[in-house]
Design an enzyme around this catalytic site. Sequence first.
Site, PDB file in Angstrom:
ATOM      1  N   GLU A  67       6.795  11.345  -5.728  1.00 25.25           N
ATOM      2  CA  GLU A  67       7.854  10.341  -5.814  1.00 25.25           C
ATOM      3  C   GLU A  67       7.470   9.268  -6.827  1.00 25.25           C
ATOM      4  O   GLU A  67       6.295   8.999  -7.048  1.00 25.25           O
ATOM      5  CB  GLU A  67       8.062   9.679  -4.449  1.00 25.25           C
ATOM      6  CG  GLU A  67       8.358  10.698  -3.361  1.00 25.25           C
ATOM      7  CD  GLU A  67       8.764  10.059  -2.040  1.00 25.25           C
ATOM      8  OE1 GLU A  67       9.459  10.728  -1.281  1.00 25.25           O
ATOM      9  OE2 GLU A  67       8.388   8.907  -1.774  1.00 25.25           O
ATOM     10  N   CYS A  80       6.973   2.505 -11.063  1.00 25.11           N
ATOM     11  CA  CYS A  80       5.856   2.718 -10.146  1.00 25.11           C
ATOM     12  C   CYS A  80       5.610   4.223 -10.094  1.00 25.11           C
ATOM     13  O   CYS A  80       6.490   4.976  -9.686  1.00 25.11           O
ATOM     14  CB  CYS A  80       6.222   2.169  -8.763  1.00 25.11           C
ATOM     15  SG  CYS A  80       4.964   2.540  -7.516  1.00 25.11           S
ATOM     16  N   CYS A  87      -2.690  11.927  -1.037  1.00 27.43           N
ATOM     17  CA  CYS A  87      -3.783  10.987  -1.293  1.00 27.43           C
ATOM     18  C   CYS A  87      -4.922  11.304  -0.336  1.00 27.43           C
ATOM     19  O   CYS A  87      -4.691  11.647   0.822  1.00 27.43           O
ATOM     20  CB  CYS A  87      -3.320   9.540  -1.088  1.00 27.43           C
ATOM     21  SG  CYS A  87      -4.606   8.320  -1.498  1.00 27.43           S
ATOM     22  N   CYS A  91      -5.962   5.647   4.160  1.00 26.19           N
ATOM     23  CA  CYS A  91      -5.696   4.309   4.721  1.00 26.19           C
ATOM     24  C   CYS A  91      -4.721   4.482   5.890  1.00 26.19           C
ATOM     25  O   CYS A  91      -3.690   5.148   5.756  1.00 26.19           O
ATOM     26  CB  CYS A  91      -5.097   3.393   3.650  1.00 26.19           C
ATOM     27  SG  CYS A  91      -6.191   3.202   2.239  1.00 26.19           S
ATOM     28  N   CYS A  94      -0.720   3.905   5.642  1.00 28.00           N
ATOM     29  CA  CYS A  94       0.015   4.322   4.442  1.00 28.00           C
ATOM     30  C   CYS A  94       0.561   5.740   4.600  1.00 28.00           C
ATOM     31  O   CYS A  94      -0.142   6.643   5.059  1.00 28.00           O
ATOM     32  CB  CYS A  94      -0.907   4.246   3.229  1.00 28.00           C
ATOM     33  SG  CYS A  94      -0.137   4.812   1.697  1.00 28.00           S
TER      34      CYS A  94
HETATM   35  N1  SAH Z   1      -4.081   4.036  -3.921  1.00 26.70           N
HETATM   36  C1  SAH Z   1      -3.798   2.762  -4.497  1.00 26.70           C
HETATM   37  C2  SAH Z   1      -2.279   2.493  -4.608  1.00 26.70           C
HETATM   38  C3  SAH Z   1      -1.611   2.350  -3.273  1.00 26.70           C
HETATM   39  S1  SAH Z   1       0.013   1.688  -3.181  1.00 26.70           S
HETATM   40  C4  SAH Z   1      -4.452   1.676  -3.696  1.00 26.70           C
HETATM   41  O1  SAH Z   1      -5.026   1.955  -2.651  1.00 26.70           O
HETATM   42  O2  SAH Z   1      -4.435   0.532  -4.121  1.00 26.70           O
HETATM   43  C5  SAH Z   1      -0.095   0.002  -3.516  1.00 26.70           C
HETATM   44  C6  SAH Z   1      -0.394  -0.925  -2.339  1.00 26.70           C
HETATM   45  O3  SAH Z   1       0.487  -0.724  -1.230  1.00 26.70           O
HETATM   46  C7  SAH Z   1      -1.801  -0.733  -1.827  1.00 26.70           C
HETATM   47  O4  SAH Z   1      -2.415  -1.979  -1.672  1.00 26.70           O
HETATM   48  C8  SAH Z   1      -1.551  -0.092  -0.489  1.00 26.70           C
HETATM   49  O5  SAH Z   1      -2.608  -0.282   0.398  1.00 26.70           O
HETATM   50  C9  SAH Z   1      -0.268  -0.763  -0.053  1.00 26.70           C
HETATM   51  N2  SAH Z   1       0.413  -0.085   1.041  1.00 26.70           N
HETATM   52  C10 SAH Z   1       0.260   1.190   1.448  1.00 26.70           C
HETATM   53  N3  SAH Z   1       1.027   1.447   2.522  1.00 26.70           N
HETATM   54  C11 SAH Z   1       1.692   0.310   2.806  1.00 26.70           C
HETATM   55  C12 SAH Z   1       2.655  -0.055   3.800  1.00 26.70           C
HETATM   56  N4  SAH Z   1       3.100   0.826   4.687  1.00 26.70           N
HETATM   57  N5  SAH Z   1       3.126  -1.310   3.777  1.00 26.70           N
HETATM   58  C13 SAH Z   1       2.709  -2.194   2.846  1.00 26.70           C
HETATM   59  N6  SAH Z   1       1.815  -1.902   1.890  1.00 26.70           N
HETATM   60  C14 SAH Z   1       1.303  -0.675   1.865  1.00 26.70           C
END
Ligand code: SAH
Length: 333
Positions: A67, A80, A87, A91, A94
Amino acid sequence: MRARQLRAWILARGAETLDEMTDLPKTLRQRLGEAFVPLASRVVRHQHASDDTHKLVVELVDGKLVECVLIQDEGRRTACISTQVGCGMGCVFCASGLNGVERNLSVGEMVEQLVRLRNLAGPSGRSRSRLADEVDRLTHIVVMGMGEPLANLDHLLEALAIATSKQGLGIGARHVTISTVGLPAKIRRLADLRKQFHLAVSLHAPNDELRTRIVPTNDKTGLTDILAAADYFFERTGRQVTYEYVLLAGLNDEAHHACELTALLRGKRAHVNLIPFNDVEGLPYRRPSAESLQTFVFVLQRGGISVKVRKRKGSQIDAACGQLRRSVLPDPG
Ligand code: SAH
């Protein structure tokens, strides 16, 4: 010359088919069409929200889905993009990591996301030809889609070289943000390239015990190494690092967390970007209350830390941070 024309049609002028490339001889277009397509991926779903955010689900040549999102705001057109199918970081809050990682994206697969999003840019409802001089440029790129960008750094750098070149998409390197879970060795490597890219580090907790619960890869890295690598990035590039902090109600959003975060970042040229949790179906986390968000901001500000709350765009179509997932099924309609 022909190669230059082709590149200009795809990267600068928004052509998505060979037929649109009217200054290439028809016979050449036919011959090219036997072996190539300008864009190899296929858009299997396009959602458009009332805030003018677009989300695309793109099917890659091997059938995998990723996406990407176009966010439009006050003259900014931000793409974006995803860097991996799924991934591997896991985390806990996420959506992208729920099923692990399948593979890295190729350079072309990343550039295609940019091209497709750029071709959608502009106010909705405007009737215009997608082609030629009218295509709006992207102004910013955030590498915050699915995947851990620094786990696919070589391909990403090549894709960004095309994105930032004049013959490519012409986006300023200063307008590119790479967001990482925090892989210290890769952050240092990126720093040594001395590009003008902006680095965002997903911190999410002010101490190792809590961070490891939220960001499992922290077990191997630890905050000390990540912060040292981020400091090194600042020294080498002069670019201030952003720390992202997703706020999860009752878990990391209390005033004492904000105090601890302030102490951790004190004295650094750092900026904190707070991201109230965006709902992910099936996950038990909740957004912070307005009061705890306000208190969190206040504590950081009082401690002299520069802080912003990330604007929430595209949540209506599950296109906000952390809502991009691998297992989307194409809309049958
Ligand atoms: N892999 C990268 C990009 C992730 S997306 C990273 O870890 O930074 C960008 C941001 O959105 C990251 O800080 C991620 O932790 C956050 N994110 C992921 N899931 C989320 C959610 N459900 N709500 C809010 N932020 C989220």
